[in-house]
Design an enzyme around this catalytic site. Structure first.
Site, PDB file in Angstrom:
ATOM      1  N   LYS A  80       0.827  -1.081   0.132  1.00  0.00           N
ATOM      2  CA  LYS A  80       0.093  -0.125   0.150  1.00  0.00           C
ATOM      3  C   LYS A  80       0.395   1.117  -0.367  1.00  0.00           C
ATOM      4  O   LYS A  80       1.903   1.141   0.690  1.00  0.00           O
ATOM      5  CB  LYS A  80      -0.611   0.287   1.525  1.00  0.00           C
ATOM      6  CG  LYS A  80      -1.576   0.828   0.953  1.00  0.00           C
ATOM      7  CD  LYS A  80      -3.003   0.783   2.002  1.00  0.00           C
ATOM      8  CE  LYS A  80      -4.047   1.699   2.713  1.00  0.00           C
ATOM      9  NZ  LYS A  80      -4.486   1.864   3.965  1.00  0.00           N
ATOM     10  N   SER A 155     -10.040   1.430   3.312  1.00  0.00           N
ATOM     11  CA  SER A 155      -9.005   2.402   1.800  1.00  0.00           C
ATOM     12  C   SER A 155      -7.606   2.321   1.593  1.00  0.00           C
ATOM     13  O   SER A 155      -7.175   2.015   0.688  1.00  0.00           O
ATOM     14  CB  SER A 155      -8.457   3.756   3.059  1.00  0.00           C
ATOM     15  OG  SER A 155      -7.459   3.128   3.986  1.00  0.00           O
ATOM     16  N   SER A 179      -9.930  -0.133   7.205  1.00  0.00           N
ATOM     17  CA  SER A 179      -9.118   0.057   5.524  1.00  0.00           C
ATOM     18  C   SER A 179      -9.006  -1.554   5.441  1.00  0.00           C
ATOM     19  O   SER A 179      -8.340  -1.030   4.260  1.00  0.00           O
ATOM     20  CB  SER A 179      -7.875   1.321   6.328  1.00  0.00           C
ATOM     21  OG  SER A 179      -8.882   1.689   5.474  1.00  0.00           O
TER      22      SER A 179
END
Ligand code: GLN
Length: 487
Positions: A80, A155, A179
Site C-alpha cells: 500500500k 482505504s 481499512s
C-alpha cells in the site's frame, strides 16, 4: 502452468520448494497479469518491473544454493502506497506527496526483504487512508474485480483488488478503522488487522497513530499467517510496538480439539444490515455451532458510540499528524505562493483533497481549547468504556463473530457525496481499532448478484493465532476463498 497468479502463497511456496516453478516465472506471471487487467482495475499507482524481477532472480539464486530465507522467499507482495520502501514513491494517494521518494525502509519492508519476499508495486488507496471506497485517491479510483461498476472498499482498496484480481499474491494494507477488513470483504479475500502494537508502525505514514496498524492481505487464511509471521514482533524503532512472545501462526492454524466459546453481539445484527449479509454470517455461526463450538449471545452496548468517538479521535490525531505536510519539508510546494505564509496555505490548499481537508478541520475543531473537554477528552473516556466492554466479554468468550460491513460492495458514486453514509460502512470495524484488539475478515458467501460477503472474527489482544485458527477451520470446509472473479 495455468494461472499461477491465482494460487495461494502457501501453494506457490511448495511449488518453489519442489523446483516446479521459479520466482522469476511466478513474478512474470503476476507482472503480465497486472499489465493485462490493471487498466480496468486501477489497483497500482506505480511499479518498478526491473527492480522486482531482480529481486525474483536473487530469490531463485538463493533457492538454487539451498539458502532459502523463509517460506515466503520469492513470493510477490504488493505494498500500500503509505508504507515506506526505500527508493520507491510514497504518495499516500495524495497530490501533496506527488514525486516524493522514500529515503528509508519501513520496519515491515525490512522484514519482508529479510524473508526474501519480492516487493511488487505501490498500491492505490484513499488519500491518507481516509475513505471506504477508494474514490478518495487523488490519482484514480480502484474498481472491484467482481463487478467493475462497484467500489472495492477502502482505504486499502488497491491492495484488496490487486490480490482478488491476481495482480499480486499477497499485499500489505493498513487499518485505522476497518481499512484492511472492509475492502477484503468487498473483494472476497482474507485480511487481518493485528492487535495494536503487534506490528511495527515505523515507516507507516501516520493517519491516527493510536489506531493505525499494518496487516496482511491474501487469498487464504494460511497466507495471512505466513505473512504475519514475517512482519509481527516488537521493534525498537516503534515504542508502541509490543514485545510479544514469538508465535508460530502457521503451526497454530491446525491446533484444534478445544471447543471455543464464540460470542455473537446482538447489536451487530440489527437495523441497517443487508439481509443477504446477515444470512451468510448466521450460516457461518451455524457452522461453528455444528462443529462443536459453543455460541454465546452477548451484548456490546458501548458500540453505539464507536462511530462518534472514532470521528473525534481519528480526526484529532490526523490534524496533528498531517501538520507536517507544509510545503517546506515534504512533497509539494505551491508554485503560486507570494510569501512564506502564503506558501503554507497554498501548498496545503492545492495538495490535499476534500475528505482530508474535512478531517483536518474537524480534528482542529475538537482540539481547540474551547472544545477540547467536551469533545476530545470525553471521547477518550468513552474509548476506554468501549475497550472495557470488549474486555468484559472476553472474560467469557474466546472470540466474537460479526459481519464486516453492513452491505456488500456498492456502486461507484453512490455514497461519496454523503460523508455520513460512507462512514457507516465501518460501523462494525471501528470499535476494534478503538479497543486495540485483533480482527480478521474471511469470505463467507456471495450475494445474489455474486458479490463477496465477509465475516469478521475478533480476538483478544495478541491472540491472532486463535482467530486465524477459527477462520482457517471455516475456510477448510468451504470454497469461498478459492473462487476468483472472471476478469
Ligand atoms: N474508512 C475509515 C475512515 O475513513 C477507516 C479508514 C482506515 O481504516 N484507514 O476513516
Amino acid at each position: 502452468m495455468d494461472k499461477i497468479f491465482f494460487k495461494t502463497a502457501a501453494e506457490l511456496s511448495d511449488l518453489l520448494d519442489k523446483g516446479e516453478i521459479s520466482s522469476v516465472e511466478l513474478t512474470k506471471s503476476v507482472i503480465n497479469r497486472t499489465k493485462s487487467v490493471d487498466d480496468t482495475i486501477g489497483a497500482f499507482l506505480a511499479y518498478d518491473e526491473k527492480k522486482t524481477l531482480a529481486e525474483a532472480e536473487a530469490s531463485d539464486k538463493r533457492r538454487r544454493e539451498g539458502n532459502k530465507l523463509s517460506d515466503l522467499d520469492g513470493i510477490p507482495v504488493g505494498i500500500k502506497d503509505l508504507i515506506a520502501e526505500k527508493g520507491q514513491q510514497l504518495t499516500c494517494g495524495s497530490k501533496i506527496l506527488e514525486n516524493f521518494v522514500s529515503p528509508y525502509d519501513a520496519t515491515v519492508i525490512e522484514r519482508l526483504k529479510d524473508a526474501g519476499c519480492v516487493l511488487w508495486g505501490r498500491l492505490n488507496m484513499d488519500e491518507f487512508a481516509m475513505g471506504s471506497s477508494n474514490e478518495n485517491s487523488a490519482y484514480k479510483p480502484v474498481y472491484n474485480p467482481w463487478n467493475i461498476q462497484c467500489v472495492p472498499g477502502g482505504s486499502s482498496g488497491g491492495s484488496a483488488a490487486a490480490v482478488a484480481a491476481g495482480e499480486t499474491i499477497l499485499a500489505l494494507g493498513s487499518d485505522t478503522g476497518g481499512s484492511i477488513r472492509q475492502p477484503s470483504s468487498f473483494c472476497g479475500i482474507c485480511g487481518l488487522k493485528p492487535s495494536y502494537g503487534a506490528v511495527s508502525r515505523y515507516g507507516l505514514v501516520a493517519f491516527a497513530s493510536s489506531l493505525d496498524q499494518i496487516g496482511p492481505m491474501g487469498r487464504s487464511v494460511k497466507d495471512l499467517a505466513l505473512l504475519l509471521q514475517v512482519i509481527a514482533g516488537a521493534d525498537a524503532k516503534d515504542s508502541s510496538s509490543f514485545p510479544i512472545d514469538k508465535v508460530n501462526y502457521v503451526a497454530e492454524l491446525d491446533k484444534r480439539g478445544t471447543r471455543k466459546n464464540i460470542g455473537v453481539p446482538v447489536e451487530y445484527f440489527q437495523d441497517g444490515l443487508d439481509p443477504e449479509v446477515k444470512q451468510a454470517v448466521q450460516d457461518a455461526i451455524k457452522f461453528y455451532r455444528e462443529n462443536g463450538h459453543n455460541i454465546v449471545e452477548m451484548s456490546l452496548p458501548m458500540n453505539k458510540y464507536a462511530m462518534a468517538v472514532y470521528y473525534i479521535i481519528a480526526t484529532a490525531e490526523a490534524s496533528s499528524n498531517l501538520a507536517r505536510f507544509d510545503g517546506v519539508r515534504y512533497g509539494r510546494r505551491s508554485p503560486n505562493a507570494t510569501n512564506a505564509i502564503d506558501m503554507y496555505f497554498k501548498s496545503r490548499e492545492e495538495g490535499f483533497g476534500e475528505e482530508v481537508k474535512r478531517r483536518i478541520m474537524l480534528g482542529t475543531y475538537v482540539l481547540s481549547s474551547e472544545n477540547f473537554d467536551s469533545y476530545y477528552r470525553r471521547a477518550q473516556k468513552v474509548r476506554t468504556l468501549i475497550r472495557n466492554d470488549f474486555m468484559r466479554v472476553f472474560e467469557s468468550v474466546d472470540a466474537i463473530i460479526t459481519p464486516v460491513s453492513p452491505t456488500v460492495a456498492f456502486e461507484r458514486g453512490k455514497k461519496n457525496f454523503d460523508p455520513l453514509e460512507m462512514y457507516l460502512c465501518d460501523i462494525y470495524t471501528i470499535s476494534v481499532n478503538l479497543a486495540g484488539i485483533c480482527g480478521i475478515s474471511v469470505p463467507c458467501g456471495f450475494s445474489s448478484k455474486k458479490l463477496p460477503i465477509g465475516m469478521q472474527i475478533l480476538g483478544k489482544p495478541f491472540r491472532e493465532n486463535e482467530i486465524l485458527s477459527l477462520a482457517h477451520e471455516f475456510e477448510q470446509a468451504h470454497d469461498y476463498s478459492s473462487q476468483h472473479p472472471d476478469i
